[in-house]
Design a protein around this motif. Sequence first.
Motif, PDB file in Angstrom:
ATOM      1  N   ILE A 151       0.835  -1.207   0.000  1.00 36.57           N
ATOM      2  CA  ILE A 151       0.000   0.000   0.000  1.00 36.57           C
ATOM      3  C   ILE A 151       0.865   1.251   0.000  1.00 36.57           C
ATOM      4  CG2 ILE A 151      -1.727   1.303   1.312  1.00 36.57           C
ATOM      5  CD1 ILE A 151      -2.727  -1.357   2.403  1.00 36.57           C
ATOM      6  N   SER A 152       0.382   2.278  -0.706  1.00 34.93           N
ATOM      7  CA  SER A 152       0.940   3.628  -0.640  1.00 34.93           C
ATOM      8  C   SER A 152      -0.202   4.586  -0.322  1.00 34.93           C
ATOM      9  CB  SER A 152       1.598   4.024  -1.958  1.00 34.93           C
ATOM     10  OG  SER A 152       2.784   3.301  -2.149  1.00 34.93           O
ATOM     11  N   ILE A 153       0.137   5.679   0.342  1.00 39.31           N
ATOM     12  CA  ILE A 153      -0.848   6.681   0.742  1.00 39.31           C
ATOM     13  C   ILE A 153      -0.465   8.020   0.131  1.00 39.31           C
ATOM     14  CG2 ILE A 153      -1.827   7.969   2.687  1.00 39.31           C
ATOM     15  CD1 ILE A 153      -1.058   5.531   4.446  1.00 39.31           C
ATOM     16  N   ILE A 154      -1.476   8.748  -0.358  1.00 44.81           N
ATOM     17  CA  ILE A 154      -1.276  10.128  -0.792  1.00 44.81           C
ATOM     18  C   ILE A 154      -2.365  10.954  -0.112  1.00 44.81           C
ATOM     19  CG2 ILE A 154      -1.074  11.721  -2.733  1.00 44.81           C
ATOM     20  CD1 ILE A 154      -0.614   9.177  -4.488  1.00 44.81           C
ATOM     21  N   GLU A 155      -1.964  11.762   0.863  1.00 45.42           N
ATOM     22  CA  GLU A 155      -2.899  12.534   1.681  1.00 45.42           C
ATOM     23  C   GLU A 155      -2.180  13.759   2.220  1.00 45.42           C
ATOM     24  OE1 GLU A 155      -5.515  14.301   3.496  1.00 45.42           O
ATOM     25  OE2 GLU A 155      -6.343  12.354   2.897  1.00 45.42           O
ATOM     26  N   ASP A 156      -2.736  14.958   2.002  1.00 45.31           N
ATOM     27  CA  ASP A 156      -2.073  16.181   2.441  1.00 45.31           C
ATOM     28  C   ASP A 156      -2.329  16.506   3.916  1.00 45.31           C
ATOM     29  OD1 ASP A 156      -4.761  16.763   1.567  1.00 45.31           O
ATOM     30  OD2 ASP A 156      -4.282  18.892   1.678  1.00 45.31           O
ATOM     31  N   ASN A 157      -3.397  15.992   4.495  1.00 46.94           N
ATOM     32  CA  ASN A 157      -3.686  16.240   5.903  1.00 46.94           C
ATOM     33  C   ASN A 157      -2.795  15.324   6.747  1.00 46.94           C
ATOM     34  OD1 ASN A 157      -5.006  15.681   8.532  1.00 46.94           O
ATOM     35  ND2 ASN A 157      -6.506  17.158   7.777  1.00 46.94           N
ATOM     36  N   THR A 158      -1.888  15.932   7.498  1.00 44.75           N
ATOM     37  CA  THR A 158      -0.898  15.166   8.248  1.00 44.75           C
ATOM     38  C   THR A 158      -1.536  14.205   9.244  1.00 44.75           C
ATOM     39  OG1 THR A 158       0.714  16.952   8.013  1.00 44.75           O
ATOM     40  CG2 THR A 158       1.149  15.342   9.734  1.00 44.75           C
ATOM     41  N   ALA A 159      -2.545  14.653   9.982  1.00 53.11           N
ATOM     42  CA  ALA A 159      -3.183  13.794  10.980  1.00 53.11           C
ATOM     43  C   ALA A 159      -3.836  12.579  10.327  1.00 53.11           C
ATOM     44  CB  ALA A 159      -4.207  14.590  11.783  1.00 53.11           C
TER      45      ALA A 159
ATOM     46  N   ASP B 260      -1.183  -6.977   9.759  1.00 52.61           N
ATOM     47  CA  ASP B 260      -0.358  -7.983   9.091  1.00 52.61           C
ATOM     48  C   ASP B 260      -0.785  -8.170   7.642  1.00 52.61           C
ATOM     49  OD1 ASP B 260       1.082  -8.469  11.393  1.00 52.61           O
ATOM     50  OD2 ASP B 260      -0.216 -10.124  12.030  1.00 52.61           O
ATOM     51  N   GLY B 261       0.196  -8.371   6.766  1.00 59.08           N
ATOM     52  CA  GLY B 261      -0.081  -8.674   5.370  1.00 59.08           C
ATOM     53  C   GLY B 261      -0.278  -7.468   4.479  1.00 59.08           C
ATOM     54  N   PHE B 262      -0.112  -6.250   5.043  1.00 60.21           N
ATOM     55  CA  PHE B 262      -0.289  -5.029   4.266  1.00 60.21           C
ATOM     56  C   PHE B 262       0.893  -4.090   4.491  1.00 60.21           C
ATOM     57  CE2 PHE B 262      -4.507  -6.739   4.880  1.00 60.21           C
ATOM     58  CZ  PHE B 262      -5.066  -6.632   3.625  1.00 60.21           C
ATOM     59  N   PRO B 263       2.030  -4.353   3.851  1.00 58.48           N
ATOM     60  CA  PRO B 263       3.190  -3.467   4.043  1.00 58.48           C
ATOM     61  C   PRO B 263       2.952  -2.080   3.437  1.00 58.48           C
ATOM     62  CG  PRO B 263       3.655  -5.114   2.361  1.00 58.48           C
ATOM     63  CD  PRO B 263       2.322  -5.457   2.949  1.00 58.48           C
ATOM     64  N   LEU B 264       3.303  -1.056   4.189  1.00 60.72           N
ATOM     65  CA  LEU B 264       3.214   0.321   3.705  1.00 60.72           C
ATOM     66  C   LEU B 264       4.510   0.629   2.973  1.00 60.72           C
ATOM     67  CD1 LEU B 264       1.710   3.028   3.627  1.00 60.72           C
ATOM     68  CD2 LEU B 264       2.878   3.609   5.763  1.00 60.72           C
ATOM     69  N   LEU B 265       4.425   0.826   1.656  1.00 57.36           N
ATOM     70  CA  LEU B 265       5.619   1.088   0.846  1.00 57.36           C
ATOM     71  C   LEU B 265       6.023   2.552   0.864  1.00 57.36           C
ATOM     72  CD1 LEU B 265       5.055  -1.088  -2.342  1.00 57.36           C
ATOM     73  CD2 LEU B 265       6.266  -1.665  -0.234  1.00 57.36           C
ATOM     74  N   SER B 266       5.018   3.450   0.893  1.00 61.56           N
ATOM     75  CA  SER B 266       5.335   4.876   0.827  1.00 61.56           C
ATOM     76  C   SER B 266       4.138   5.690   1.279  1.00 61.56           C
ATOM     77  CB  SER B 266       5.714   5.271  -0.604  1.00 61.56           C
ATOM     78  OG  SER B 266       4.650   4.984  -1.495  1.00 61.56           O
ATOM     79  N   SER B 267       4.422   6.940   1.618  1.00 59.82           N
ATOM     80  CA  SER B 267       3.382   7.871   2.041  1.00 59.82           C
ATOM     81  C   SER B 267       3.793   9.264   1.567  1.00 59.82           C
ATOM     82  CB  SER B 267       3.255   7.827   3.566  1.00 59.82           C
ATOM     83  OG  SER B 267       2.198   8.621   4.011  1.00 59.82           O
ATOM     84  N   TYR B 268       2.868   9.965   0.932  1.00 55.54           N
ATOM     85  CA  TYR B 268       3.173  11.270   0.337  1.00 55.54           C
ATOM     86  C   TYR B 268       2.159  12.312   0.782  1.00 55.54           C
ATOM     87  CZ  TYR B 268       5.593   8.118  -2.840  1.00 55.54           C
ATOM     88  OH  TYR B 268       6.390   7.131  -3.358  1.00 55.54           O
ATOM     89  N   GLU B 269       2.612  13.569   0.858  1.00 56.57           N
ATOM     90  CA  GLU B 269       1.702  14.650   1.190  1.00 56.57           C
ATOM     91  C   GLU B 269       1.245  15.429  -0.038  1.00 56.57           C
ATOM     92  OE1 GLU B 269       3.368  17.706   3.674  1.00 56.57           O
ATOM     93  OE2 GLU B 269       5.359  17.384   2.836  1.00 56.57           O
ATOM     94  N   ASN B 270       1.755  15.065  -1.209  1.00 57.41           N
ATOM     95  CA  ASN B 270       1.328  15.758  -2.427  1.00 57.41           C
ATOM     96  C   ASN B 270       1.436  14.829  -3.641  1.00 57.41           C
ATOM     97  OD1 ASN B 270       4.032  16.120  -3.771  1.00 57.41           O
ATOM     98  ND2 ASN B 270       4.417  17.219  -1.856  1.00 57.41           N
ATOM     99  N   ALA B 271       0.688  15.177  -4.666  1.00 55.00           N
ATOM    100  CA  ALA B 271       0.636  14.354  -5.883  1.00 55.00           C
ATOM    101  C   ALA B 271       1.942  14.409  -6.667  1.00 55.00           C
ATOM    102  CB  ALA B 271      -0.522  14.806  -6.770  1.00 55.00           C
ATOM    103  N   GLU B 272       2.612  15.531  -6.635  1.00 52.15           N
ATOM    104  CA  GLU B 272       3.840  15.683  -7.418  1.00 52.15           C
ATOM    105  C   GLU B 272       4.906  14.654  -7.006  1.00 52.15           C
ATOM    106  OE1 GLU B 272       1.561  19.443  -7.604  1.00 52.15           O
ATOM    107  OE2 GLU B 272       2.234  18.222  -5.932  1.00 52.15           O
ATOM    108  N   ASP B 273       5.098  14.489  -5.698  1.00 53.90           N
ATOM    109  CA  ASP B 273       6.074  13.495  -5.223  1.00 53.90           C
ATOM    110  C   ASP B 273       5.636  12.081  -5.603  1.00 53.90           C
ATOM    111  OD1 ASP B 273       7.624  15.499  -4.138  1.00 53.90           O
ATOM    112  OD2 ASP B 273       6.908  15.196  -2.090  1.00 53.90           O
ATOM    113  N   ALA B 274       4.353  11.819  -5.450  1.00 49.95           N
ATOM    114  CA  ALA B 274       3.824  10.492  -5.780  1.00 49.95           C
ATOM    115  C   ALA B 274       3.991  10.186  -7.268  1.00 49.95           C
ATOM    116  CB  ALA B 274       2.357  10.397  -5.383  1.00 49.95           C
ATOM    117  N   ILE B 275       3.693  11.149  -8.122  1.00 48.56           N
ATOM    118  CA  ILE B 275       3.826  10.958  -9.566  1.00 48.56           C
ATOM    119  C   ILE B 275       5.271  10.614  -9.928  1.00 48.56           C
ATOM    120  CG2 ILE B 275       3.795  12.184 -11.785  1.00 48.56           C
ATOM    121  CD1 ILE B 275       1.282  13.696 -10.683  1.00 48.56           C
ATOM    122  N   ARG B 276       6.202  11.245  -9.253  1.00 51.82           N
ATOM    123  CA  ARG B 276       7.617  11.027  -9.527  1.00 51.82           C
ATOM    124  C   ARG B 276       8.092   9.652  -9.014  1.00 51.82           C
ATOM    125  NH1 ARG B 276       8.913  15.578  -7.958  1.00 51.82           N
ATOM    126  NH2 ARG B 276       9.195  15.175  -5.753  1.00 51.82           N
ATOM    127  N   GLU B 277       7.580   9.183  -7.878  1.00 57.01           N
ATOM    128  CA  GLU B 277       8.139   7.989  -7.233  1.00 57.01           C
ATOM    129  C   GLU B 277       7.315   6.714  -7.377  1.00 57.01           C
ATOM    130  OE1 GLU B 277       9.176   8.931  -3.189  1.00 57.01           O
ATOM    131  OE2 GLU B 277      10.131  10.807  -3.789  1.00 57.01           O
TER     132      GLU B 277
END
Length: 69
Positions: A6-14, A27-44
């Motif tokens: 799973i990856s998350i893209i959400e600008d609200n920090t909380a 268990d069974g759901f590794p978090l690969l990445s988390s982003y606060e904006n679309a630009e970083d997510a699009i790049r990575e």
Amino acid sequence: MQSISISIIEDNTAVRKGLERIIQETDGFPLLSSYENAEDAIRELPAIQPDIVIMDIQLPGASGIDCVR
């Protein structure tokens, strides 16, 4: 059991930190990445290729819809 990454893209920090915690404690759901904006997510995200992306649609700058495209 096969894991589902799973990856998350959400600008609200909380909200983003809350989702991160829930996923990391499940268990069974590794978090690969988390982003606060679309630009970083699009790049990575193409290199990371998670199975699921939890996406906020109303992001500052590029929207979640722009990111999906």
